[in-house]
Scaffold this motif. Structure first.
Motif, PDB file in Angstrom:
ATOM      1  N   THR A   1       5.225 -17.926  -8.351  1.00 46.07           N
ATOM      2  CA  THR A   1       3.597 -18.113  -8.927  1.00 46.07           C
ATOM      3  C   THR A   1       2.930 -17.091  -8.039  1.00 46.07           C
ATOM      4  OG1 THR A   1       3.465 -20.069  -7.659  1.00 46.07           O
ATOM      5  CG2 THR A   1       4.181 -20.266 -10.002  1.00 46.07           C
ATOM      6  N   GLY A   2       3.342 -16.389  -7.058  1.00 42.16           N
ATOM      7  CA  GLY A   2       2.505 -15.568  -6.393  1.00 42.16           C
ATOM      8  C   GLY A   2       2.318 -14.490  -6.851  1.00 42.16           C
ATOM      9  N   THR A   3       1.807 -13.654  -5.951  1.00 43.61           N
ATOM     10  CA  THR A   3       1.029 -12.606  -6.411  1.00 43.61           C
ATOM     11  C   THR A   3       1.572 -11.115  -5.736  1.00 43.61           C
ATOM     12  OG1 THR A   3      -0.817 -13.380  -7.099  1.00 43.61           O
ATOM     13  CG2 THR A   3      -1.049 -10.776  -6.704  1.00 43.61           C
ATOM     14  N   ILE A   4       1.896 -10.028  -6.383  1.00 39.81           N
ATOM     15  CA  ILE A   4       2.177  -8.773  -5.629  1.00 39.81           C
ATOM     16  C   ILE A   4       1.025  -7.918  -5.879  1.00 39.81           C
ATOM     17  CG2 ILE A   4       3.705  -6.826  -5.532  1.00 39.81           C
ATOM     18  CD1 ILE A   4       5.936  -8.548  -5.990  1.00 39.81           C
ATOM     19  N   SER A   5       0.068  -7.308  -5.072  1.00 43.89           N
ATOM     20  CA  SER A   5      -0.862  -6.213  -5.526  1.00 43.89           C
ATOM     21  C   SER A   5      -0.103  -4.834  -4.826  1.00 43.89           C
ATOM     22  CB  SER A   5      -1.998  -6.745  -4.670  1.00 43.89           C
ATOM     23  OG  SER A   5      -2.455  -7.956  -5.322  1.00 43.89           O
ATOM     24  N   ILE A   6      -0.443  -3.772  -5.746  1.00 46.07           N
ATOM     25  CA  ILE A   6       0.017  -2.578  -5.268  1.00 46.07           C
ATOM     26  C   ILE A   6      -0.788  -1.560  -5.482  1.00 46.07           C
ATOM     27  CG2 ILE A   6       1.775  -0.774  -6.117  1.00 46.07           C
ATOM     28  CD1 ILE A   6       3.629  -2.892  -7.292  1.00 46.07           C
ATOM     29  N   THR A   7      -1.004  -0.911  -4.610  1.00 49.46           N
ATOM     30  CA  THR A   7      -1.998   0.248  -4.453  1.00 49.46           C
ATOM     31  C   THR A   7      -1.294   1.553  -4.341  1.00 49.46           C
ATOM     32  OG1 THR A   7      -3.814  -0.910  -3.123  1.00 49.46           O
ATOM     33  CG2 THR A   7      -4.106   1.379  -3.335  1.00 49.46           C
ATOM     34  N   GLY A   8      -0.970   2.193  -5.551  1.00 52.05           N
ATOM     35  CA  GLY A   8       0.022   3.418  -5.390  1.00 52.05           C
ATOM     36  C   GLY A   8       0.599   3.485  -6.951  1.00 52.05           C
ATOM     37  N   ASN A   9       1.548   4.261  -7.264  1.00 52.04           N
ATOM     38  CA  ASN A   9       1.988   4.592  -8.527  1.00 52.04           C
ATOM     39  C   ASN A   9       3.462   3.826  -8.659  1.00 52.04           C
ATOM     40  OD1 ASN A   9       0.113   6.567  -9.278  1.00 52.04           O
ATOM     41  ND2 ASN A   9       1.141   7.852  -8.308  1.00 52.04           N
ATOM     42  N   VAL A  10       3.745   3.243  -9.780  1.00 54.14           N
ATOM     43  CA  VAL A  10       4.883   2.689 -10.067  1.00 54.14           C
ATOM     44  C   VAL A  10       5.800   3.397 -11.378  1.00 54.14           C
ATOM     45  CG1 VAL A  10       5.771   0.658 -10.977  1.00 54.14           C
ATOM     46  CG2 VAL A  10       3.991   0.510  -9.618  1.00 54.14           C
ATOM     47  N   THR A  11       7.029   3.656 -10.812  1.00 52.92           N
ATOM     48  CA  THR A  11       8.193   4.220 -11.707  1.00 52.92           C
ATOM     49  C   THR A  11       9.296   4.075 -11.804  1.00 52.92           C
ATOM     50  OG1 THR A  11       6.888   6.291 -10.788  1.00 52.92           O
ATOM     51  CG2 THR A  11       8.895   6.672 -12.056  1.00 52.92           C
ATOM     52  N   GLY A  12       9.715   3.948 -12.919  1.00 50.27           N
ATOM     53  CA  GLY A  12      11.227   3.362 -13.080  1.00 50.27           C
ATOM     54  C   GLY A  12      12.157   4.472 -12.500  1.00 50.27           C
ATOM     55  N   GLY A  13      13.450   3.726 -11.983  1.00 49.75           N
ATOM     56  CA  GLY A  13      14.231   4.651 -11.357  1.00 49.75           C
ATOM     57  C   GLY A  13      15.235   5.547 -12.098  1.00 49.75           C
ATOM     58  N   THR A  14      16.349   6.025 -11.413  1.00 52.06           N
ATOM     59  CA  THR A  14      17.420   6.842 -12.117  1.00 52.06           C
ATOM     60  C   THR A  14      18.393   6.291 -12.673  1.00 52.06           C
ATOM     61  OG1 THR A  14      18.331   7.303  -9.912  1.00 52.06           O
ATOM     62  CG2 THR A  14      16.604   8.950 -10.678  1.00 52.06           C
ATOM     63  N   GLY A  15      18.810   4.859 -12.204  1.00 55.60           N
ATOM     64  CA  GLY A  15      19.634   4.291 -12.748  1.00 55.60           C
ATOM     65  C   GLY A  15      19.488   3.296 -14.269  1.00 55.60           C
ATOM     66  N   ASN A  16      20.349   2.925 -14.423  1.00 53.62           N
ATOM     67  CA  ASN A  16      20.386   1.984 -15.826  1.00 53.62           C
ATOM     68  C   ASN A  16      19.599   0.740 -15.600  1.00 53.62           C
ATOM     69  OD1 ASN A  16      20.576   0.655 -18.270  1.00 53.62           O
ATOM     70  ND2 ASN A  16      22.796   0.209 -17.900  1.00 53.62           N
TER      71      ASN A  16
ATOM     72  N   GLN B   1       0.935  -1.274   0.066  1.00 57.66           N
ATOM     73  CA  GLN B   1       0.139   0.104  -0.015  1.00 57.66           C
ATOM     74  C   GLN B   1       0.877   1.361  -0.049  1.00 57.66           C
ATOM     75  OE1 GLN B   1      -2.634  -0.386   3.379  1.00 57.66           O
ATOM     76  NE2 GLN B   1      -3.523  -2.315   2.506  1.00 57.66           N
ATOM     77  N   GLY B   2       1.536   1.434  -1.088  1.00 60.05           N
ATOM     78  CA  GLY B   2       2.338   2.586  -1.309  1.00 60.05           C
ATOM     79  C   GLY B   2       2.857   2.752  -2.679  1.00 60.05           C
ATOM     80  N   ASN B   3       3.652   3.673  -3.033  1.00 58.16           N
ATOM     81  CA  ASN B   3       4.471   3.879  -4.268  1.00 58.16           C
ATOM     82  C   ASN B   3       5.672   2.981  -4.479  1.00 58.16           C
ATOM     83  OD1 ASN B   3       2.593   5.703  -4.964  1.00 58.16           O
ATOM     84  ND2 ASN B   3       3.722   7.436  -3.947  1.00 58.16           N
ATOM     85  N   VAL B   4       5.913   2.401  -5.600  1.00 57.59           N
ATOM     86  CA  VAL B   4       6.996   1.505  -5.840  1.00 57.59           C
ATOM     87  C   VAL B   4       8.093   2.394  -6.897  1.00 57.59           C
ATOM     88  CG1 VAL B   4       8.170  -0.531  -6.501  1.00 57.59           C
ATOM     89  CG2 VAL B   4       5.865  -0.441  -5.212  1.00 57.59           C
ATOM     90  N   VAL B   5       9.058   2.422  -6.760  1.00 57.62           N
ATOM     91  CA  VAL B   5      10.205   3.295  -7.482  1.00 57.62           C
ATOM     92  C   VAL B   5      11.324   2.430  -7.815  1.00 57.62           C
ATOM     93  CG1 VAL B   5      11.692   5.298  -7.763  1.00 57.62           C
ATOM     94  CG2 VAL B   5       9.298   5.395  -6.610  1.00 57.62           C
ATOM     95  N   GLY B   6      12.011   2.471  -9.033  1.00 58.25           N
ATOM     96  CA  GLY B   6      13.294   1.836  -9.085  1.00 58.25           C
ATOM     97  C   GLY B   6      14.358   2.379  -8.250  1.00 58.25           C
ATOM     98  N   GLY B   7      15.341   1.813  -8.439  1.00 57.82           N
ATOM     99  CA  GLY B   7      16.694   2.225  -7.746  1.00 57.82           C
ATOM    100  C   GLY B   7      17.542   3.286  -8.637  1.00 57.82           C
ATOM    101  N   SER B   8      18.823   3.532  -8.060  1.00 58.71           N
ATOM    102  CA  SER B   8      19.520   4.556  -8.418  1.00 58.71           C
ATOM    103  C   SER B   8      20.955   4.126  -9.266  1.00 58.71           C
ATOM    104  CB  SER B   8      19.982   5.767  -7.460  1.00 58.71           C
ATOM    105  OG  SER B   8      20.480   4.985  -6.502  1.00 58.71           O
ATOM    106  N   ASN B   9      21.198   3.023  -9.237  1.00 61.17           N
ATOM    107  CA  ASN B   9      22.518   2.579  -9.880  1.00 61.17           C
ATOM    108  C   ASN B   9      22.371   1.649 -11.033  1.00 61.17           C
ATOM    109  OD1 ASN B   9      25.199   1.832 -10.449  1.00 61.17           O
ATOM    110  ND2 ASN B   9      25.603   1.599  -8.192  1.00 61.17           N
ATOM    111  N   VAL B  10      22.429   0.311 -11.009  1.00 63.30           N
ATOM    112  CA  VAL B  10      22.282  -0.528 -12.208  1.00 63.30           C
ATOM    113  C   VAL B  10      21.490  -1.724 -11.832  1.00 63.30           C
ATOM    114  CG1 VAL B  10      23.265  -1.752 -13.858  1.00 63.30           C
ATOM    115  CG2 VAL B  10      24.453  -0.071 -13.002  1.00 63.30           C
ATOM    116  N   ILE B  11      20.473  -1.924 -12.232  1.00 67.31           N
ATOM    117  CA  ILE B  11      19.279  -2.986 -12.220  1.00 67.31           C
ATOM    118  C   ILE B  11      19.294  -2.960 -10.795  1.00 67.31           C
ATOM    119  CG2 ILE B  11      18.846  -5.699 -12.904  1.00 67.31           C
ATOM    120  CD1 ILE B  11      21.119  -5.620 -14.638  1.00 67.31           C
ATOM    121  N   CYS B  12      18.446  -1.875 -10.207  1.00 62.92           N
ATOM    122  CA  CYS B  12      18.078  -1.900  -8.859  1.00 62.92           C
ATOM    123  C   CYS B  12      16.389  -1.991  -8.972  1.00 62.92           C
ATOM    124  CB  CYS B  12      18.548  -0.537  -8.201  1.00 62.92           C
ATOM    125  SG  CYS B  12      20.474  -1.004  -8.114  1.00 62.92           S
ATOM    126  N   ILE B  13      15.839  -2.990  -8.668  1.00 62.36           N
ATOM    127  CA  ILE B  13      14.367  -2.932  -8.876  1.00 62.36           C
ATOM    128  C   ILE B  13      13.736  -2.752  -7.816  1.00 62.36           C
ATOM    129  CG2 ILE B  13      12.801  -4.736  -9.455  1.00 62.36           C
ATOM    130  CD1 ILE B  13      14.753  -6.024 -11.292  1.00 62.36           C
TER     131      ILE B  13
END
Length: 600
Positions: free
Chosen positions: A144-159, A125-137
């Protein structure tokens, strides 16, 4: 906010786990130090949990963690928090999730701020953002499980610092907006296997050309329900291989060259329910680009962009099917800077369209080869010249709204491109009354006296004379009587039963009481004979007479008895007085030669 470091591996709520024996509270940041694994077995509230080195957290089933989760290690392939319980296990994070600062070699299970390796369900229950270096997810789903997100999702500042990453057949769903990041190839959400990604929210590209909003990178399925899917300087959504992308919402091309709203880059399928419009800045920022042999279906309109970009571009041997294609506003005096078609097609492509719309200034809706999908809803809308004076709509020949009913079309006439045949019978003008409209003229038939006479079989032209010649009822009756009496008098005929005599006194008449009222003195010899009367009629007549005379016959019988006239009852008279019934008699004389019977 106080930073509290772990002192050892242990339970989050145990004082021995933390330096100074202090369990982190609501205003604290809890950090798992290198080599330590902190297990959260009960609900926890703090400002933030983070890690350093190889430190990490394990979240148990049924637990709610109220804290932001930030991966702060610089060590490669270390998660900040993991959830691995077996379904139907569930855990909840109330807070934002941020990817790390390490340089990871690949997108594997250890590269996320949170890792769901369970068959259960992890709720964020919140926003999810990628990281700041390389392949930081930010959030990584590896099972086979589930992740349910209530919030915005944005890619990070790193590669390649993706916001969320689905690496297996599990499901990630988010009810919030998804956008690419500012780092190279920093995708907002990537579906990297045969899993499912469901997004309820707007999708946009990032701030760098390779930072795609959503990438379906394998054979999985991505479903987007949105108001807007739009490219920026990066593509909003791409179907990169052979998967399926379903979009409900409107799609718009980007603001840079070759930046699309949605791209079908492989052999996959894209289904759109909504409108697709080309970008407004450059001519190659198409709303949707089909770059290979994939299949695209748009239930809606494809409209050219103001700068000349196509609504949908069929760039290879793929197939695009759309409801309507519309040109942009390019034309004499237009604001549009270049001609933009609804759909552009190359020679090897298959483009199928149901409806065509030429815009207000006459801009054509398509370029390149295209086909019409034969439906009753097919229309083509043209603008009348000069512009702004209205439109002309051509409908499909089989459209029921534009065709007369078969009962209104002449019998045998084929119309509606052969789909319909008339069944109405139209009489010739000569068979219709004079002046009555029929077909494309009026009737010419008139009714004359000769026509009437011919119809009723009269030979002359004087109808009154013919009617006057018809005998009256009396004349007919007399003729019948005369015929009966003159030519039908043989035995057994009605004429032979009753005839008039040659004398004047034998006329038979019927009075008002239906009785014979005349004196019949005689019957003509051999004319009326008993054989002319039926036996039944004679019997009926005599029986009726006997019934009427019954009282008189009784009295006669009595008189016969008194006077000894009844042979069967001979009267014996003696010179005495006697009483017999109600009759008293006085007999005098000698009873032999002189006998007198006196009734007293």
């Amino acid at each position: 906010m106080a930073l509290i470091l772990s002192a050892a591996t242990g339970n989050f709520n145990a004082g021995a786990t933390w330096v100074g024996g202090i369990v982190p509270g609501a205003a604290d940041e809890a950090r798992a130090s290198t080599g330590h694994t902190i297990t959260i077995t009960a609900n926890v509230t703090c400002t933030e949990i983070s890690n350093a080195g190889t430190g990490t957290y394990v979240l148990n089933s049924g637990v709610t963690l109220t804290a932001n989760v930030t991966n702060k290690t610089t060590t490669a392939n270390v998660n900040c928090l993991s959830f691995s319980a077996v379904s139907p296990a569930t855990a909840t994070i109330v807070g934002n999730v941020t990817g790390g600062a390490a340089s990871n070699g690949s997108a594997i299970a250890g590269s996320g701020a949170i890792l769901n390796s369970s068959t259960g369900s992890l709720i964020v229950q919140g926003n999810v953002v990628g990281g700041s270096n390389v392949i930081c997810i930010g959030a990584f789903n590896s099972s086979t499980g589930t992740i349910s997100i209530t919030g915005n999702v944005t890619g990070g500042t790193g590669n390649q610092c993706h916001g969320i990453y689905n690496s297996s057949t599990g499901t990630i769903s988010t009810s919030g907006n998804v956008a690419g990041g500012s780092g190279a190839t920093a995708t907002g959400a990537i579906n990297a296997a045969a899993g499912t990604l469901t997004i309820t929210g707007n999708v946009t590209g990032g701030t760098i050309s390779s930072a795609i909003g959503v990438n379906n990178a394998s054979t999985g399925t991505v479903t987007i329900t949105s108001t807007t899917i739009s490219g920026t300087v990066a593509i909003a959504a791409t179907n990169a291989v052979g998967g399926t992308v379903n979009v409900t919402g409107n799609i718009t091309g980007g603001t840079a060259a070759n930046i699309y709203g949605v791209s079908n880059a492989g052999v996959g399928t894209i289904n759109v329910t909504g409108n697709v419009t080309g970008g407004t800045v450059v001519a190659t920022s198409h709303g949707l680009n089909n770059a290979s042999t994939g299949i695209v279906t748009v239930t809606g309109s494809c409209t050219g962009g103001a700068a000349g970009a196509a609504g949908a571009n069929n760039a290879a041997a793929g197939t695009i099917t759309t409801t309507r294609a519309k040109g942009n506003g390019f034309g004499i005096g237009s604001v549009a800077t270049a001609a933009g078609v609804g759909i552009a097609s190359v020679q090897s492509s298959v483009t199928k369209i149901e409806e065509l719309e030429f815009r207000a200034l006459g801009m054509c809706p398509v370029s390149g080869p295209c086909y019409i999908t034969p439906l009753t809803t097919n229309v083509a809308i043209f603008t009348k010249y000069p512009g702004g004076t209205g439109t002309k709509t051509l409908v499909d020949a089989t459209a029921s709204a534009g065709m007369p009913a078969i009962t209104d079309v002449r019998f045998g006439t084929s119309y509606a491109s052969g789909a319909l045949t008339g069944v109405a019978y139209i009489p010739a003008a000569g068979s219709v009354a004079f002046g009555v409209p029929v077909d494309n003229t009026t009737g010419t038939a008139t009714l004359t006296a000769a026509d009437v006479r011919a119809a009723i079989g009269l030979a002359t032209s004087n109808l009154d004379t013919q009617l006057a010649a018809i005998p009256t009822a009396i004349t007919n009756a007399n003729a019948v009587w005369d015929e009966l009496m003159s030519n039908h008098t043989t035995a057994g005929t009605y004429g032979g039963r009753i005839v008039r005599a040659t004398t004047a006194n034998n006329e038979l008449q019927i009075n008002a009481q239906n009785h014979a009222s005349a004196n019949v003195h005689q019957f003509q010899t051999a004319v009326i004979q008993s054989v002319a009367f039926a036996t039944s009629a004679v019997t009926l007549f005599t029986g009726a007479m006997r019934t009427e005379l019954t009282p008189e016959l009784t009295e006669i019988t009595e008189v016969h008895a008194i006077h000894g006239l009844d042979i069967a009852n001979a009267l014996t008279v003696t010179p005495t007085s006697r009483t017999s019934g109600a009759i008293t008699q006085a007999i005098t004389g000698d009873g032999t030669t002189n006998t007198v019977v006196t009734r007293v």
